[in-house]
Design an enzyme around this catalytic site. Structure first.
Site, mmCIF file in Angstrom:
data_model
loop_
_atom_site.group_PDB
_atom_site.id
_atom_site.type_symbol
_atom_site.label_atom_id
_atom_site.label_comp_id
_atom_site.label_asym_id
_atom_site.label_seq_id
_atom_site.Cartn_x
_atom_site.Cartn_y
_atom_site.Cartn_z
ATOM 1 N N ASP A 1 20.467 44.085 -25.947
ATOM 2 C CA ASP A 1 20.719 44.547 -24.899
ATOM 3 C C ASP A 1 20.413 45.967 -24.570
ATOM 4 O OD1 ASP A 1 21.176 42.258 -23.712
ATOM 5 O OD2 ASP A 1 23.474 42.604 -23.466
ATOM 6 N N TYR B 1 26.368 38.842 -18.024
ATOM 7 C CA TYR B 1 27.480 39.303 -18.590
ATOM 8 C C TYR B 1 27.840 40.822 -18.221
ATOM 9 C CZ TYR B 1 29.180 35.952 -22.072
ATOM 10 O OH TYR B 1 29.800 35.075 -22.956
#
Length: 659
Positions: free
Chosen positions: A313, A397
């Site tokens: 990420d 998320y």
């Protein structure tokens, strides 16, 4: 890689330039950087900024800086031509108007630049124009493509024929029942498109099996789905009538003996610089630089459709670029100080994210307390912490990163994972997913973070000891078998510094300064206390184990090198592996009484629950740094007693203090 450099005449610093080497980039500096790269012929109508960030000076330069001294503010850009795939990294000086370095990136060897926002957007058009993809969805009874949501996901690197050096995304799809319906409840499973972003086409379609698309909706923001909202919760108000206890000057924060500088990086997000604590008449350095330098989310489903799912990420998506604007009363409570984030978009233009960083104080219960049997003295002091936080959304998320500083010198990082779990169609009795709603699965996965801690306890000469509890067998020196002690192992070199946590041994790591001692003659130190969660669970021979090698150990200790910033390497996207920490520690430099960096892997292994659907309550993970012999005694003896109005709901004797 190939490297080029160009020398240019010096010039005046751009308007709006900062006054400290670590000051965050301003909008004026971002504009000046774009103009500079353009003037040197590095830009064009199809060239995008995959990254534009402050090129931080080396530690010795920053430590030698004095207020008012001349600065050489430099920036680093990663540039991508979206029509040819050519990419390069360039460093330039804003003040000197000089191009200091240009490095050509070979995607087949060095990895790809991070994924651009416009590439995510392009995927929708690319896959919906592909006849094979449309036919695969039609086989599943889906013909209204306007309601299909292709989900562009990083491709990883599996050395498949034809993929080396190719800029790619892999695309799973979801479908909404109507525009406002959350599509995560309806995965279109069994089909995945491999997309070439430069050629703008689907180069391979995997149409593995027909699975039913789950029908039940999961609209957690729809009152009809949620049901009646409870009315029993009474308001909680956080007030500080006299204001906050901290001060902020030019991004430098001072709070209850703590001092640090707030930074923000487009890749890492929030950075704490030059963290120190005042002890008597001394400001004692603790950490030169603290950040979350990488995170990886590897999934466990080995099926032909999902085996490739793993996401970095920070390196692939840029955590800082995904930052949220925080809302008072929802994300933060109390007397709040916000910091905006100024980031460069794909065109190299500045964009401002308001309220990107939140800072406030929190009461944290009892700090210390004792009621003495002999003197009848009864004293209580309350703990308080300073919270510095930011939140990002990466696809499904959401992650909150919370740095906590406590009155007693403790430092803590807590990550809060929430949002929506990634979904699949559920195969009966699956070994690799939980059924969270009728026909809806949530594959098992991990969230593994790498905190980069550039330590500086009382100076740059630091060392690390591994401390394990040790049972002592019954014998002449332990006749009753009650003894236990500690085993201390000094880590001398980088090859010794790659360690695993061990809960059975109560393992902690002590960072110390061998040349700085407390009043008892002991080296001053801090303990790194891990949470003892599993490291990377993928097989050691897997692609993800090569690419996320940092996650195979809970601790790495390396010699400081300003070029070693990222645990999985500089260009993580589609990198073949063995970058970052494996390359760093291969040098096997000495780390005893040296300028060292700790890299701590922590996180969660997520076996989703039904309670995680349709939106997931926060899952917590993190670590703690706690003083161990750093102070000569309890550093909070001077904390005052609380007033009666804050420690009792009306005391009978009207005692104004909490004794």
């Amino acid at each position: 890689m190939t490297s080029l450099a160009a020398d240019q005449p010096a010039g005046a610093a751009p308007e709006g330039a900062a006054t400290h080497p670590l000051s965050r980039l301003t909008a004026a500096e971002i504009d000046a950087a774009r103009d500079l790269f353009d003037a040197h012929g590095l830009l064009g109508p199809t060239v995008r900024f995959a990254l534009l960030a402050l090129e931080e000076p080396a530690k010795d330069e920053v430590l030698a800086h004095r207020p008012g001294a001349e600065l050489d503010r430099r920036v680093r850009a990663v540039l991508l031509d979206v029509t040819t795939g050519a990419c390069r990294s360039a460093v330039a000086s804003l003040g000197r108007k000089a191009l200091d370095e240009v490095v050509e990136i070979d995607p087949a060897v060095d990895g790809q630049p991070p994924i651009l926002l416009e590439e995510f957007i392009a995927v929708d058009e690319i896959v919906k124009a592909d006849p094979a993809w449309r036919a695969a969805l039609a086989r599943r009874g889906i013909t209204d493509f306007d309601l299909v949501r292709p989900c562009p996901l990083s491709a990883g690197n599996f050395d498949f024929p034809g993929e080396r050096g190719r800029r790619m995304l892999r695309v799973l799809s979801f479908v909404a029942h109507r525009p406002e319906d959350h599509c995560w409840a309806h995965p279109i499973d069994g089909v995945v498109a491999y997309v070439d972003l430069i050629e703008r086409r689907v180069v391979e379609l995997i149409d593995h099996e027909l699975l039913p698309v789950p029908e039940e909706e999961g609209n957690y923001d729809d009152p009809e789905y949620v049901g009646p909202i409870r009315t029993s919760l009474k308001p909680i108000e956080i007030t500080q009538p006299e204001g906050a206890s901290f001060t902020v000057t030019d991004d430098v924060v001072s709070w209850e003996n703590w001092t640090f500088r707030v930074g923000f990086d487009p890749r890492e997000g929030l950075v704490l610089h030059q963290l120190s604590i005042r002890d008597g008449d001394r400001d004692r350095p603790l950490i030169y630089r603290a950040s979350v330098a990488e995170m990886v989310v590897p999934y466990a489903d080995p099926s032909p459709v999902r085996f490739w799912q793993n996401y970095f990420d920070a390196g692939e998506y840029l955590l800082g670029q995904q930052v949220n604007s925080l809302v008072l009363g929802c994300d933060c409570l109390g007397e709040i100080h916000y910091f905006d984030a100024v980031l460069a978009d794909g065109e190299g233009r500045p964009r401002v994210v308001p309220n990107a960083i939140c800072m406030h104080e929190e009461d944290y219960g009892v700090l210390w307390k004792h009621t003495d049997l002999f003197t009848e003295a009864a004293e209580t002091r309350r703990q308080r912490r300073l919270v510095i936080s930011f939140f990002v959304t990466v696809g499904n998320y959401d992650y909150g990163f919370y740095w906590y500083l406590y009155l007693d010198g403790t430092i803590q990082l807590e990550v809060k994972a929430t949002g929506v779990v990634f979904t699949s169609a559920y195969a009966q009795d699956s070994e690799y997913a939980t059924q969270i709603a009728p026909g809806l699965g949530a594959p098992y996965h991990q969230h593994l973070f790498s905190a980069r801690l550039d330590m500086m306890l009382d100076g740059t000469g630091n060392a690390v000891e591994e401390l394990d509890v040790r049972r002592v067998p019954v014998g002449p020196d332990n006749p009753y078998g009650n003894a236990f002690t500690r085993k201390v192992t000094r880590l001398r070199s980088e090859s010794e510094g790659a360690r695993l946590a061990d809960a059975t041994a109560g393992r902690v790591w002590r960072i110390l300064n061998p040349t700085s001692t407390n009043r008892l003659g002991q080296p001053v130190g801090y303990l790194l206390r891990p949470e003892n969660a599993p490291a990377l669970l993928a097989d050691a021979g897997s692609s993800i184990a090569r690419r996320a090698a940092f996650a195979t150990r809970h601790l790495w200790v390396t010699r400081y090198d300003p070029a070693e910033r990222y645990p999985a390497g500089d260009q993580v996207n589609q990198h073949p592996g063995a970058g970052g920490l494996p390359a760093f520690v291969a040098k096997d430099r000495a780390i005893d009484d040296a300028d060292i960096v700790l890299w701590h892997t922590f996180g969660t292994t997520h076996f989703p629950r039904t309670e995680d659907w349709p939106v997931m309550p926060v899952e917590y993970c993190g670590f703690t740094l706690k003083p161990s012999g750093f102070f000569d005694r309890n550093p909070t003896l001077d904390v005052p007693a609380s007033t009666g109005g804050h420690c009792a709901n009306g005391s009978a004797d009207g005692d104004p203090a909490c004794h």
